[in-house]
Write a protein that holds these residues in place. Sequence first.
Motif, PDB file in Angstrom:
ATOM      1  N   SER A  49       0.956  -1.093  -0.116  1.00  0.00           N
ATOM      2  CA  SER A  49       0.042   0.081   0.073  1.00  0.00           C
ATOM      3  C   SER A  49       0.983   1.181  -0.057  1.00  0.00           C
ATOM      4  CB  SER A  49      -0.707   0.214   1.363  1.00  0.00           C
ATOM      5  OG  SER A  49      -0.057   0.294   2.240  1.00  0.00           O
ATOM      6  N   LYS A  50       0.429   2.199  -0.563  1.00  0.00           N
ATOM      7  CA  LYS A  50       1.246   3.521  -0.701  1.00  0.00           C
ATOM      8  C   LYS A  50       0.335   4.754  -0.023  1.00  0.00           C
ATOM      9  CE  LYS A  50       3.500   2.190  -4.818  1.00  0.00           C
ATOM     10  NZ  LYS A  50       3.809   2.210  -6.209  1.00  0.00           N
ATOM     11  N   VAL A  86       5.345   3.278   1.751  1.00  0.00           N
ATOM     12  CA  VAL A  86       5.100   2.042   1.176  1.00  0.00           C
ATOM     13  C   VAL A  86       5.112   1.046   2.026  1.00  0.00           C
ATOM     14  CG1 VAL A  86       5.346   0.523  -0.907  1.00  0.00           C
ATOM     15  CG2 VAL A  86       6.003   2.871  -1.058  1.00  0.00           C
ATOM     16  N   GLU A  87       3.897   0.007   2.425  1.00  0.00           N
ATOM     17  CA  GLU A  87       3.763  -0.863   3.591  1.00  0.00           C
ATOM     18  C   GLU A  87       3.376  -1.927   2.930  1.00  0.00           C
ATOM     19  OE1 GLU A  87       2.316   0.146   7.657  1.00  0.00           O
ATOM     20  OE2 GLU A  87       0.819  -1.152   6.942  1.00  0.00           O
ATOM     21  N   ASN A  88       4.119  -2.881   3.515  1.00  0.00           N
ATOM     22  CA  ASN A  88       3.406  -4.573   2.956  1.00  0.00           C
ATOM     23  C   ASN A  88       2.241  -4.639   3.855  1.00  0.00           C
ATOM     24  OD1 ASN A  88       3.419  -7.392   3.263  1.00  0.00           O
ATOM     25  ND2 ASN A  88       5.361  -7.584   2.457  1.00  0.00           N
ATOM     26  N   ARG A  89       1.201  -5.063   3.171  1.00  0.00           N
ATOM     27  CA  ARG A  89      -0.088  -5.084   3.625  1.00  0.00           C
ATOM     28  C   ARG A  89      -0.193  -6.437   4.443  1.00  0.00           C
ATOM     29  NH1 ARG A  89      -3.760  -1.952   0.399  1.00  0.00           N
ATOM     30  NH2 ARG A  89      -3.104  -1.706  -1.622  1.00  0.00           N
ATOM     31  N   SER A 114       7.586  -1.567   6.472  1.00  0.00           N
ATOM     32  CA  SER A 114       7.987  -0.878   5.382  1.00  0.00           C
ATOM     33  C   SER A 114       8.524  -1.442   4.342  1.00  0.00           C
ATOM     34  CB  SER A 114       8.729   0.329   6.098  1.00  0.00           C
ATOM     35  OG  SER A 114       9.214   1.000   5.077  1.00  0.00           O
ATOM     36  N   GLN A 115       8.244  -0.831   3.249  1.00  0.00           N
ATOM     37  CA  GLN A 115       9.214  -1.755   2.018  1.00  0.00           C
ATOM     38  C   GLN A 115      10.543  -1.460   1.888  1.00  0.00           C
ATOM     39  OE1 GLN A 115       8.820   0.324  -1.895  1.00  0.00           O
ATOM     40  NE2 GLN A 115       8.328  -1.683  -2.820  1.00  0.00           N
TER      41      GLN A 115
END
Lengths: 287, 238, 824
Positions: free
Chosen positions: B57-58, B184-187, B192-193
């Motif tokens: 997700s951004k 940017v996060e890993n759902r 965080s990415q």
Amino acid sequence: MKKSNDHGKPETGHESTNGSGQKYGMVIDLDKCTGCGTCMVACAAENNVSVRADQSDKERVITWMRLYKISNGKKFPHTEVSYFPRPCMHCDHHPPCVSVCVATATKLDFNTGIVSQIYTRCIGCRYCQAACPYGARYFNWWDSFPQDKGMDRYLTPEVSPRMRGVVEKCTFCHHRLMRAKNQAYAEDRRELEEGEYITACTEACPAQAITFGDLNKPDHKVSQLIKHPYAFRLLDRLGTEPKVYYLSSRDWVRKLADNFLPGEYEPVVNRTWAEDEWSTKPGRDEF
Amino acid sequence: MKNQSNSAGNGTPPRTGDLVPKWINLNIVAQDISFFVIGLIAALIVGWAIFPALLYSKQPQPMNFNHALHLDSEIVDGIDGDTPQEKCESCHWFRDDGSFSGIPKLDMCTGCHDDPESPLGEAPEEKAFLVNYVEPEKQIPWFVYSKQPDCVYFSHIAHVKMGEIACTTCHGDFASNKKLPLYVENRLTGYSQSIWGKNISGIYLNKTYADRMKMDDCARCHTEKGQEQNNACFVCHK
Amino acid sequence: MTMKITRRNFIAAVVGGVVGIQVTPLPWKFTDDAAIWTQNWPWVPVPAEGAVTEENTVCNLCPGGCGISVRKVAERAVKIEGRTDYPVNPGGICPVGMGGLQLLYDDDMRFPGPMKRAGARGQGQFVNITWGEAYDILAGRIAKLRKDGTPEALAAIDGNYAGTTTGLLVERFMRSVGSPNYVKPNAITDTYHMGNLLMMGKSVPMAYDLENSDFILSFGCGLLEGWGAPGRVMNAWGMWHDANPKNRKTRVVQVESRASNTASKADFWVAPRPGTDGALALGIAHVLIKKGRVDERFINGFTYGFDDLTSSEGQSQPGFKTIVSNKYSPVQVERITGVDAGTIVALANAFSKAKAPVAVYGKGKNNLNGSLYEFMAVQSLNAVKGRINRPGGVLVPDPLPLAPLPEFDPDEVAAKGLETPRIDGAGTKAYPFTDSLINHFADAINQGARSPVDTLLVFSANPFFTVPDGPGFMNALEKIPFIVSFSPYRDETANMADLILPDHTYLEKIEDIVWPVGLQYPLYGLTKPVVEPVNDTQHAGDVIISLSKAVGEATGSAFPWENFEEALQARAKGLFDAGGGLVHYDASKPPWKFKPFGNGQKPSYKSFDDMWGEMKSGGMWFQPVKLAGMDGLFATSSGKFEFVSQKLRQTINETAAQTSQKAALDQMGIRVAGAEAFMGHYAAPKLGVDRSKYPLFMVPYEMINLSSGWIATPPFLYKTIFASQLLKEESFAAVNPETAAKYKLQQGDRAIVKSPVGELRVRIDLFEGAMPEMVYMPLGFGHTAYDEYQKDKGVNPNNIVKALNDPVSGYPLWWNTPVTLTKA
């Protein structure tokens, strides 16, 4: 000793702390120990140990530091009670828990002598728990921090709270070593002074029964205390080389530290102060 | 066997003669290959494009922060130091106990932006900041790009001060940023990415350490710098 | 090429897909992420990071007052540790103090704010109200009592420790309203103060110079069970048991009927029957006298009543020496105590051989009172050996030089109310030296059809749980029309309340500690708020001040302070005026060291404001130990230490003048006659129970890791409780295996302990360290309130204690309950 792999393990395969780094150890003076349990509470508070409503199921309640009650078994009024505070022994020679871990979730760090336990890596097989001769390892049967009660407000960020299904144990308050190192770095030092890093139980003991330090440094108090004639270790003859030592002037206490055959145990002290003092009892006729 | 006989009977006679056994129908093989390729390409699209798009997700940061502007010592007082390192530490400092203060709290900002009524500059972001945070004395809920999970212990002072590693080595160049990148996060994991790195493949390309922050990266750097002893579990875990 | 999708084509596509997906990150990344997902359950808390600070304060969970430091991460308190820069406890604290944050943050245990009862009494159901409403309700009720001319129908039970400012304000409020019924729970300090008043002429704290002593003969004092300031005593214990035998100069002998921690860990344990400690002390005195090993200089110069006395009528009366010589020989004492005569002689030898022996008196921790005559007997032993006002003995310091609160004149209504007698009978001819008798308070209410108390205020106390005969207290509470609790905790007594005005907890407020129990030098401690109040609570001291103004002008005028801190400051001015007090502690100069005298330390402040500021941040004001001069040390009528108390004799004689000597003695519960009645002695209690029906005794005992007072046990501490003390919801009674065998009881068996008052169901722990014919039950289990950690865990022995009245003091004797034991 040359270290080869990325886990800092010496090449020789002799699994024990090397001489160059630190070898943190503990000496617990059972003559001073009052059995008050402050060490247990300090440990639980310091390390975010879970608490459940029923703490009487001693096989499941988590106590990194645990007080064992022992008695000389003599009849009234010659009965004596004493206590063994038991943290993780941080075995220096082939820690039984380490060799059985299938997930490499626990290791002996040869530079500190501390046996680590990584919760996120643990798969919860409990093999280590079975292997530990000291009962120092505990399994999380439950998720134990009810957040609606407000009790998660006292949790410290220095120690990661555990989830259900993993094993945990005493870490010699490893985060305090990290804390002390950070402090030293802030003051432009790399070396720690004696006493800069001590465990929560050491600090908490109101009778100063616990001494903590580097067994590789001869001038540290622990190094001197382990040479004391009263010094002994739990189940010494297993060869696990615990880094936790005990002191006691009471022979019955020392005798309970291992499984001795009849006649095998050699007393260190023959007579207590009271026995000396009482040996010349004047008869009652005098009065 | 049934297929074989079918293909041999229905298709045009093979011209390749000896090279291809009679029971192989090239038409069918071509079809097989086409469909295989279709599946393959679809999978590649799913795996390399759709999956990453779905996985992450951004989100924009709650407000922008212009690092470049704030690091200009002609504009902002208190940005001291000759090296970029020291400049970073003007706001991201070490506390006396050696711990790292991280992203500054609001009181750092209000050292200059103290009056909600009179902005220091012209940017609309600043006005929004004054209204939304300074006036109600509310902390800014920043997203932390390099936030590690709770099981990780990291000592900034050990790396930055004792290890003499520049901030940019791991964090990249934030100092010249005028606009904060998207978070940017890993759902699935909530990470965080920046931890896994932008390269979704997970293959280490040996560009810079600022790419990613996985355990392997920590270990690799330790090994490269001759600090293997710091790969013991408890050095980085808590 | 026709693109008809056949089954075959579909399979080809799937195979292509499966092969293709392997060379994408999806399976690998997904597997990795799934693993990470399992490592980060949303319900496993992630404690927030932040700047770490350490806030110094003082622990107020018991009257020990140990220095603590609270570690905070940003605004959250995360750990309590002992302070090394506090003179009382060099670094250590007890387990209860260590678990203190659970008493702060456990929502289930605390009231969220002011509340009003919603359900039936005892159910613990309340609804939120505002502070304004709470004040209106309470002030209105009190104003009405005053308007009706019955201010004495207001009563207060105040668990704030004796001499603390909040305690004084509550007492002052009661007086300004016009009620004499200000009651405090018992404490060991009550016995100390009364004993000191009778023998030394001044009601001063006990000051045992333990650190400088080389032989500690402890009569029932729970040195390791939490007596005094636990951090101080256990530190001394560690000092006495140094690993180097050459440094082990101090020996500890514990006198107690059960192998407690103190008894087990002491160098020697002597086990007399419960309640006979006084006889043992006199037995030892007897040997010293007979062997001529007494301190003649002290006895001749500074004591009264050792030798025979001549009364004002010229009659000769036997003195301490004669009575002890006749009645307390080792053989006689053996009969009373069960302690072998040889041991008594050996104890006397050891006491006499020591350079700085001291006989210490106590009963478990600080919560429970002792027996006056027992204490006097132990003090007599100290005096025989000249151990009063000597290093390593019993010191006689002056009280803290706190400024008294200004006098005020109660108005007419109040003055009239104050003339009514106290309902608990304290201060009457039966109990002339007693300030309050909580054990009689409930009796008085239960006697009549209607409760003489209309409104009861409860501060920092949980009498329903802590007072002997709990059910009796419960009855009394049920009869009282209106109960107001100021407790921050949902304790048993608060659950009976109609109105809750919750106080802050000790980590959220400023409060004073007046002379930690047993300390040998004057120390005044100050707690401070280390966290913002977690709930909508108010300081009870502030509430009292506001309330006094809400009740009316007359009551309000007795409180000339804006807030609690002003009242604290008003008292602390006396400390400044006294001069010489220290507000910082230098660990290299312990205040108990006599050499160099006074340590040569000078105060660091110039003005009162300086001093107050430093006290608030450091939490201490103290003066290093010093020996008082012998001149004018004792404020008795003889000016000497009195083995035979003239004050007691005079009081008894005054009563006797109106009735008879025997009636006077009977009224006070004294069972001996002559001079013996005025000195420490032993007399078998009249149980009033058929012993053949109740052949055993139940003795409650206290543990350091189990809170038995108003404060609940922090949940962490249940980890330290052994499974032979509490197993699930059942607590254990410790019984000697021989006794258990008589009743065919084995380890873990369930049994009924029955006293004339009631019965309890327990499990049996076979313990060799228990005296035969005794049933030992721990105090602190059996809560029916608080939260899931406390509730329904074991039983509370207070519920079946049949307390006798201690002669003269009237305090409950809680160690003499006759019981039966039957297998359940």
